[in-house]
Design a protein around this motif. Structure first.
Motif, PDB file in Angstrom:
ATOM      1  N   ASN A   6       1.066  17.409   8.056  1.00 34.74           N
ATOM      2  CA  ASN A   6       1.785  17.368   9.330  1.00 34.74           C
ATOM      3  C   ASN A   6       3.116  16.638   9.215  1.00 34.74           C
ATOM      4  O   ASN A   6       3.740  16.299  10.214  1.00 34.74           O
ATOM      5  CB  ASN A   6       0.922  16.686  10.398  1.00 34.74           C
ATOM      6  CG  ASN A   6      -0.343  17.466  10.697  1.00 34.74           C
ATOM      7  OD1 ASN A   6      -0.309  18.691  10.794  1.00 34.74           O
ATOM      8  ND2 ASN A   6      -1.454  16.763  10.825  1.00 34.74           N
ATOM      9  N   ASN A   7       3.506  16.347   7.953  1.00 36.57           N
ATOM     10  CA  ASN A   7       4.760  15.659   7.682  1.00 36.57           C
ATOM     11  C   ASN A   7       4.784  14.238   8.260  1.00 36.57           C
ATOM     12  O   ASN A   7       5.824  13.748   8.689  1.00 36.57           O
ATOM     13  CB  ASN A   7       5.960  16.464   8.208  1.00 36.57           C
ATOM     14  CG  ASN A   7       7.213  16.234   7.367  1.00 36.57           C
ATOM     15  OD1 ASN A   7       7.135  16.066   6.148  1.00 36.57           O
ATOM     16  ND2 ASN A   7       8.361  16.220   8.010  1.00 36.57           N
ATOM     17  N   GLU A   8       3.635  13.592   8.237  1.00 40.71           N
ATOM     18  CA  GLU A   8       3.516  12.210   8.700  1.00 40.71           C
ATOM     19  C   GLU A   8       3.113  11.325   7.535  1.00 40.71           C
ATOM     20  O   GLU A   8       2.344  11.735   6.655  1.00 40.71           O
ATOM     21  CB  GLU A   8       2.476  12.103   9.826  1.00 40.71           C
ATOM     22  CG  GLU A   8       2.871  12.839  11.097  1.00 40.71           C
ATOM     23  CD  GLU A   8       1.825  12.680  12.195  1.00 40.71           C
ATOM     24  OE1 GLU A   8       0.787  12.023  11.939  1.00 40.71           O
ATOM     25  OE2 GLU A   8       2.049  13.205  13.299  1.00 40.71           O
ATOM     26  N   TRP A   9       3.622  10.080   7.532  1.00 41.13           N
ATOM     27  CA  TRP A   9       3.294   9.136   6.467  1.00 41.13           C
ATOM     28  C   TRP A   9       1.919   8.536   6.721  1.00 41.13           C
ATOM     29  O   TRP A   9       1.699   7.877   7.723  1.00 41.13           O
ATOM     30  CB  TRP A   9       4.345   8.031   6.387  1.00 41.13           C
ATOM     31  CG  TRP A   9       5.680   8.524   5.905  1.00 41.13           C
ATOM     32  CD1 TRP A   9       6.772   8.804   6.669  1.00 41.13           C
ATOM     33  CD2 TRP A   9       6.047   8.806   4.552  1.00 41.13           C
ATOM     34  NE1 TRP A   9       7.817   9.249   5.885  1.00 41.13           N
ATOM     35  CE2 TRP A   9       7.395   9.259   4.579  1.00 41.13           C
ATOM     36  CE3 TRP A   9       5.388   8.729   3.327  1.00 41.13           C
ATOM     37  CZ2 TRP A   9       8.079   9.624   3.419  1.00 41.13           C
ATOM     38  CZ3 TRP A   9       6.069   9.097   2.177  1.00 41.13           C
ATOM     39  CH2 TRP A   9       7.401   9.536   2.223  1.00 41.13           C
ATOM     40  N   VAL A  10       0.994   8.784   5.802  1.00 41.13           N
ATOM     41  CA  VAL A  10      -0.384   8.292   5.956  1.00 41.13           C
ATOM     42  C   VAL A  10      -0.799   7.510   4.711  1.00 41.13           C
ATOM     43  O   VAL A  10      -0.316   7.759   3.596  1.00 41.13           O
ATOM     44  CB  VAL A  10      -1.382   9.445   6.202  1.00 41.13           C
ATOM     45  CG1 VAL A  10      -1.086  10.145   7.518  1.00 41.13           C
ATOM     46  CG2 VAL A  10      -1.347  10.438   5.046  1.00 41.13           C
ATOM     47  N   LEU A  11      -1.702   6.572   4.898  1.00 39.82           N
ATOM     48  CA  LEU A  11      -2.202   5.744   3.802  1.00 39.82           C
ATOM     49  C   LEU A  11      -2.910   6.594   2.760  1.00 39.82           C
ATOM     50  O   LEU A  11      -3.751   7.430   3.090  1.00 39.82           O
ATOM     51  CB  LEU A  11      -3.164   4.689   4.357  1.00 39.82           C
ATOM     52  CG  LEU A  11      -3.840   3.767   3.328  1.00 39.82           C
ATOM     53  CD1 LEU A  11      -2.814   2.855   2.673  1.00 39.82           C
ATOM     54  CD2 LEU A  11      -4.938   2.939   4.004  1.00 39.82           C
ATOM     55  N   ASN A  12      -2.567   6.386   1.495  1.00 39.52           N
ATOM     56  CA  ASN A  12      -3.257   7.050   0.393  1.00 39.52           C
ATOM     57  C   ASN A  12      -3.700   5.958  -0.579  1.00 39.52           C
ATOM     58  O   ASN A  12      -2.940   5.513  -1.430  1.00 39.52           O
ATOM     59  CB  ASN A  12      -2.337   8.038  -0.315  1.00 39.52           C
ATOM     60  CG  ASN A  12      -3.055   8.774  -1.442  1.00 39.52           C
ATOM     61  OD1 ASN A  12      -4.168   8.428  -1.830  1.00 39.52           O
ATOM     62  ND2 ASN A  12      -2.402   9.792  -1.989  1.00 39.52           N
ATOM     63  N   HIS A  13      -4.952   5.530  -0.423  1.00 45.11           N
ATOM     64  CA  HIS A  13      -5.459   4.443  -1.266  1.00 45.11           C
ATOM     65  C   HIS A  13      -6.876   4.778  -1.693  1.00 45.11           C
ATOM     66  O   HIS A  13      -7.843   4.441  -1.007  1.00 45.11           O
ATOM     67  CB  HIS A  13      -5.432   3.118  -0.496  1.00 45.11           C
ATOM     68  CG  HIS A  13      -5.492   1.913  -1.392  1.00 45.11           C
ATOM     69  ND1 HIS A  13      -4.388   1.436  -2.057  1.00 45.11           N
ATOM     70  CD2 HIS A  13      -6.526   1.122  -1.759  1.00 45.11           C
ATOM     71  CE1 HIS A  13      -4.737   0.383  -2.783  1.00 45.11           C
ATOM     72  NE2 HIS A  13      -6.024   0.164  -2.621  1.00 45.11           N
ATOM     73  N   PRO A  14      -7.026   5.460  -2.842  1.00 44.83           N
ATOM     74  CA  PRO A  14      -8.343   5.942  -3.259  1.00 44.83           C
ATOM     75  C   PRO A  14      -9.297   4.873  -3.770  1.00 44.83           C
ATOM     76  O   PRO A  14     -10.484   5.110  -3.899  1.00 44.83           O
ATOM     77  CB  PRO A  14      -7.990   6.912  -4.394  1.00 44.83           C
ATOM     78  CG  PRO A  14      -6.704   6.396  -4.946  1.00 44.83           C
ATOM     79  CD  PRO A  14      -5.959   5.849  -3.766  1.00 44.83           C
ATOM     80  N   MET A  15      -8.785   3.670  -4.055  1.00 45.90           N
ATOM     81  CA  MET A  15      -9.651   2.628  -4.590  1.00 45.90           C
ATOM     82  C   MET A  15      -9.872   1.535  -3.548  1.00 45.90           C
ATOM     83  O   MET A  15      -9.456   1.656  -2.398  1.00 45.90           O
ATOM     84  CB  MET A  15      -9.040   2.049  -5.868  1.00 45.90           C
ATOM     85  CG  MET A  15      -8.865   3.090  -6.971  1.00 45.90           C
ATOM     86  SD  MET A  15      -8.099   2.451  -8.467  1.00 45.90           S
ATOM     87  CE  MET A  15      -9.430   1.454  -9.119  1.00 45.90           C
ATOM     88  N   PHE A  59       0.827  -1.203   0.000  1.00 41.86           N
ATOM     89  CA  PHE A  59       0.000   0.000   0.000  1.00 41.86           C
ATOM     90  C   PHE A  59       0.866   1.260   0.000  1.00 41.86           C
ATOM     91  O   PHE A  59       1.966   1.275   0.552  1.00 41.86           O
ATOM     92  CB  PHE A  59      -0.931   0.018   1.217  1.00 41.86           C
ATOM     93  CG  PHE A  59      -2.072  -0.959   1.100  1.00 41.86           C
ATOM     94  CD1 PHE A  59      -3.230  -0.614   0.435  1.00 41.86           C
ATOM     95  CD2 PHE A  59      -1.968  -2.235   1.643  1.00 41.86           C
ATOM     96  CE1 PHE A  59      -4.282  -1.510   0.315  1.00 41.86           C
ATOM     97  CE2 PHE A  59      -3.009  -3.144   1.526  1.00 41.86           C
ATOM     98  CZ  PHE A  59      -4.171  -2.777   0.857  1.00 41.86           C
ATOM     99  N   VAL A  60       0.327   2.306  -0.609  1.00 45.86           N
ATOM    100  CA  VAL A  60       1.037   3.580  -0.728  1.00 45.86           C
ATOM    101  C   VAL A  60       0.821   4.445   0.509  1.00 45.86           C
ATOM    102  O   VAL A  60      -0.314   4.607   0.979  1.00 45.86           O
ATOM    103  CB  VAL A  60       0.560   4.358  -1.971  1.00 45.86           C
ATOM    104  CG1 VAL A  60       0.918   5.836  -1.871  1.00 45.86           C
ATOM    105  CG2 VAL A  60       1.173   3.771  -3.230  1.00 45.86           C
TER     106      VAL A  60
END
Length: 284
Positions: free
Chosen positions: A133-142, A126-127
């Motif tokens: 806020n300069n934090e790595w968060v899930l980006n999964h639009p589908m 997962f991406v």
């Protein structure tokens, strides 16, 4: 398991070193990595050369294509040129973007999934992207069964069955639909968190606006599925113009009899699969 990777790279000096560094530290190293330097005008080639000199499994291919960054065509053209340098002595093959940081166990985990279940033909993690806020968060639009185009891994049998990757917008959707058409399953691994260094689509050319609708026509969605998919996309993007551009692209493709990416049988399967998914979401 043995695997090959093809990395299309166009002006990636800001990200490529981090990608190759994380790839070089994999607990299961690739047999060969073809890095396709596609018309780069920055320091991309020098970075590639450094890794080719330091590791035996990297190989550079210089090629020239359009300078326009359109979704689908440019990257798949480069991928196909890299693929042509590889033989068939592999268990799975990977199309990888040049702006990622992979966890060290990424490909060992992918190999384990393919080993444990021979029905799985396509897999990925997962991406994650940096938020405000300069934090790595899930980006999964589908949906969670979708593997992002940035890191597609296919078994050889699946890759051959679907005919490789289509040179068009929508290639990273049609590959999954055809994977299922040919009886393979798709696996997504929550624990594989891939850091994406450049936000999705930021480098795309303005001409790409209508291409999503054209792709839906080419995938044989039909009017209603295109309308529903476009409406959902507009909601997720919080941009009503997305619906307008998609439908405009669809009708443009229909008027010009744009070439379909699938056969009538595959189109029928795709529509049935999509409607089944919609009914499942409504009924629960």
């Amino acid at each position: 398991m043995k695997y090959y990777i093809v990395i299309p790279a166009h002006n990636e000096e800001a990200f490529l070193e981090k990608t190759l560094s994380s790839l070089s530290e994999q607990t299961l190293l690739p047999k060969k990595v073809i890095i396709v330097n596609d018309n780069s005008t920055d320091n991309t080639e020098a970075i590639i050369d450094t890794y080719c000199e330091g590791y035996g499994f990297y190989q550079k291919l210089n090629t020239s294509s359009s300078k326009e960054h359109l979704p689908g065509s440019k990257v798949i053209n480069a991928f196909r040129k890299g693929l042509a340098l590889l033989d068939d002595d592999y268990d799975f093959i990977v199309k990888l973007d040049a702006d990622l940081i992979l966890p060290k166990n990424y490909f060992e985990s992918i190999a384990s999934v393919f080993n444990e279940n021979k029905n799985i033909g396509l897999a990925g993690g997962f991406v994650y992207e940096l938020d405000s806020n300069n934090e790595w968060v899930l980006n999964h639009p589908m949906n969670k069964k979708h593997v992002r185009g940035a890191f597609k891994a296919y078994t050889k049998t699946c890759f051959k069955s679907i005919g490789g990757l289509k040179n068009a917008m929508g290639w990273d959707t049609i590959d999954e639909l055809l994977t299922q058409y040919h009886g393979f399953e798709i696996a997504t691994l929550d624990e594989l968190k891939v850091k994406h260094l450049r936000p999705t689509g930021k480098a795309y050319n303005a001409k790409a606006k209508l291409m999503q609708g054209e792709a839906m026509y080419a995938m044989d969605y039909g009017f209603w599925l295109t309308l529903i998919a476009s409406f959902k996309m507009a909601l997720k993007q919080k941009n009503p113009k997305t619906l307008y551009h998609n439908m405009k692209g669809y009708f443009k493709a229909k008027k010009t009899q744009h070439q379909k990416m699938v056969s009538p049988e595959e189109g029928k399967f795709i529509r049935s699969l999509r409607w089944k998914g919609i009914r499942k979401k409504i009924i629960g």
